[in-house]
Design an enzyme around this catalytic site. Structure first.
Site, PDB file in Angstrom:
ATOM      1  N   PRO A  67     115.557 118.163  68.525  1.00 31.30           N
ATOM      2  CA  PRO A  67     116.371 119.338  68.823  1.00 31.30           C
ATOM      3  C   PRO A  67     116.363 120.380  67.712  1.00 31.30           C
ATOM      4  O   PRO A  67     116.755 120.112  66.588  1.00 31.30           O
ATOM      5  CB  PRO A  67     117.771 118.751  69.004  1.00 31.30           C
ATOM      6  CG  PRO A  67     117.545 117.318  69.302  1.00 31.30           C
ATOM      7  CD  PRO A  67     116.324 116.934  68.542  1.00 31.30           C
ATOM      8  N   GLU A  68     115.893 121.554  68.037  1.00 32.38           N
ATOM      9  CA  GLU A  68     115.962 122.709  67.158  1.00 32.38           C
ATOM     10  C   GLU A  68     116.878 123.729  67.841  1.00 32.38           C
ATOM     11  O   GLU A  68     117.543 123.397  68.811  1.00 32.38           O
ATOM     12  CB  GLU A  68     114.552 123.281  66.917  1.00 32.38           C
ATOM     13  CG  GLU A  68     113.584 122.230  66.362  1.00 32.38           C
ATOM     14  CD  GLU A  68     112.191 122.753  66.105  1.00 32.38           C
ATOM     15  OE1 GLU A  68     112.054 123.958  65.831  1.00 32.38           O
ATOM     16  OE2 GLU A  68     111.238 121.975  66.180  1.00 32.38           O
TER      17      GLU A  68
ATOM     18  N   LYS B 162     121.138 124.525  64.073  1.00 30.69           N
ATOM     19  CA  LYS B 162     120.936 123.352  64.941  1.00 30.69           C
ATOM     20  C   LYS B 162     122.234 122.578  65.142  1.00 30.69           C
ATOM     21  O   LYS B 162     122.222 121.482  65.695  1.00 30.69           O
ATOM     22  CB  LYS B 162     119.884 122.422  64.327  1.00 30.69           C
ATOM     23  CG  LYS B 162     118.533 123.087  64.089  1.00 30.69           C
ATOM     24  CD  LYS B 162     117.612 122.181  63.297  1.00 30.69           C
ATOM     25  CE  LYS B 162     116.421 122.980  62.758  1.00 30.69           C
ATOM     26  NZ  LYS B 162     115.603 122.171  61.820  1.00 30.69           N
TER      27      LYS B 162
ATOM     28  N   ARG C  25     105.391 117.404  56.339  1.00 31.89           N
ATOM     29  CA  ARG C  25     105.557 117.588  57.783  1.00 31.89           C
ATOM     30  C   ARG C  25     104.215 117.892  58.440  1.00 31.89           C
ATOM     31  O   ARG C  25     103.440 118.704  57.922  1.00 31.89           O
ATOM     32  CB  ARG C  25     106.515 118.762  58.066  1.00 31.89           C
ATOM     33  CG  ARG C  25     107.919 118.522  57.586  1.00 31.89           C
ATOM     34  CD  ARG C  25     108.613 117.436  58.390  1.00 31.89           C
ATOM     35  NE  ARG C  25     109.829 116.964  57.756  1.00 31.89           N
ATOM     36  CZ  ARG C  25     109.947 115.772  57.158  1.00 31.89           C
ATOM     37  NH1 ARG C  25     108.920 114.956  57.094  1.00 31.89           N
ATOM     38  NH2 ARG C  25     111.085 115.396  56.645  1.00 31.89           N
TER      39      ARG C  25
END
Length: 315
Positions: free
Chosen positions: A2-3, A58, A273
DNA sequence: AGTGGCTCCTGGCGGC
DNA sequence: TGCCGCCAGGAGCCAC
């Protein structure tokens, strides 16, 4: 994961059914979900009506009104309004009808009329906070501006980029600079802006900054319009999946052809990342466009100098 | 202050 | 088939 667009999707769905309901009780099945105990949370939440749903980056914010029948509240912590904050992190889901799960929800809000709002979260990174509304400013003090807010202007972005040696990818993920951007939307934004993820943030010129600003807003808006990306486990409170993952340009498309130029999408690691980009649409050197091969190998423009930026707007 | 690396956490997956 | 080890990443923490 979830962003901003996923949290906004959750907020909009909850907005249709949560406000007006009263938190009757709080059950905590996994104490690590909050720094506060079940007893403290109960004292801060129980007896209060949901009066608002907001989002900051967020973070999902649920505003609760003051206890309407103070005698029903636990004593000692007052009966005033409470601000609750939920972060879904990687796998958190707020569900009215949780499906069969190996483990119980990490917490459950028992609501009146009879409804349960359950927090399922396989990887257990999600968090819940509850505090006096007066503490909210301090809670979010270090968070950067909302992308869709007035404070996030091109001028702000240029100031924030200025002088930074960190890669653009890391810059976009830094919640102190811009709120709400995560790995998926960072990669997609840089693709749309035609900027290489390893470019030093401070090397971005004025026109590139303008492109980055527009690309970020367009990418996030597309995510909201598609009700989020269901890459791993994201579903909204009704259990619906988003569809943004179906139109991703580079994220998790390593080895596949770029949708614009057919070059092979590559993957590298930035700040630990996974990072996906098109080596042709997002050249390493500043501002070079597809087809501007005459510039390949040219030196990086001096800091503060005007980088080559003859790229036509992508349509 | 800025930056990068490590850590948490667990289901899924590849390799043997 | 079963086991092992690696991978995914948001954000807090720490070291430099």
């Amino acid at each position: 994961m979830p962003e901003l667009p996923e949290v906004e999707t959750v907020r909009r769905r909850l907005l249709t059914c949560l406000p007006g309901l009263v938190v009757r009780d709080v059950v905590v099945n996994d104490a690590t979900v909050s720094a506060q105990s079940e007893t403290e949370l109960r004292a801060l939440l129980a007896g209060r009506r949901v009066v608002g749903l907001r989002r900051r980056g967020k973070y999902l914010i649920v505003d609760l009104g003051a206890v309407e029948r103070p005698r029903a509240a636990a004593s000692g912590l007052g009966a005033g309004p409470t601000t609750t904050v939920i972060h879904l992190r990687m796998t958190g889901q707020l569900l009215f009808r949780p499906g069969p799960a190996d483990r119980p929800p990490r917490f459950v809000w028992r609501l009146d009329p009879q409804t349960d709002l359950a927090f399922q979260d396989v990887r257990r990174f999600g968090r819940l906070w509850a505090f006096d509304p007066a503490a909210e400013e301090e809670f979010f003090a270090r968070m950067g501006p909302e992308p869709f807010g007035d404070a996030f202007s091109v001028a702000y972005l240029r100031r924030a980029l200025e002088g930074r040696s960190a890669p653009l990818k890391s810059f976009l993920l830094d919640q102190r600079r811009i709120a709400g951007v995560g790995n998926i939307y960072a990669d997609e934004t840089l693709f749309r802006a035609r900027l290489h993820p390893l470019r030093a943030a401070g090397s971005v010129g004025p026109r590139e900054a303008q492109r980055l600003h527009a690309a970020l807003l367009e990418t996030l808006q597309a995510g909201i319009d598609h009700e989020g990306s269901s890459i791993e486990s994201f579903v909204d409170p009704a259990g619906q999946r988003g569809s943004f993952q179906e139109i991703l340009s580079v994220y998790q498309r390593t080895g596949e052809p770029c949708r614009i130029c057919a070059a092979t999408v590559r993957r590298l690691e930035v700040g630990g990342r996974g990072t996906h980009y098109c080596p042709s649409c997002q050249p390493r050197r500043g501002g070079m466009s597809r087809g501007s091969r005459r510039l390949r190998g040219s030196p990086v423009p001096p800091r503060g100098g005007k980088p080559p930026d003859g790229a036509p707007p992508r349509g």
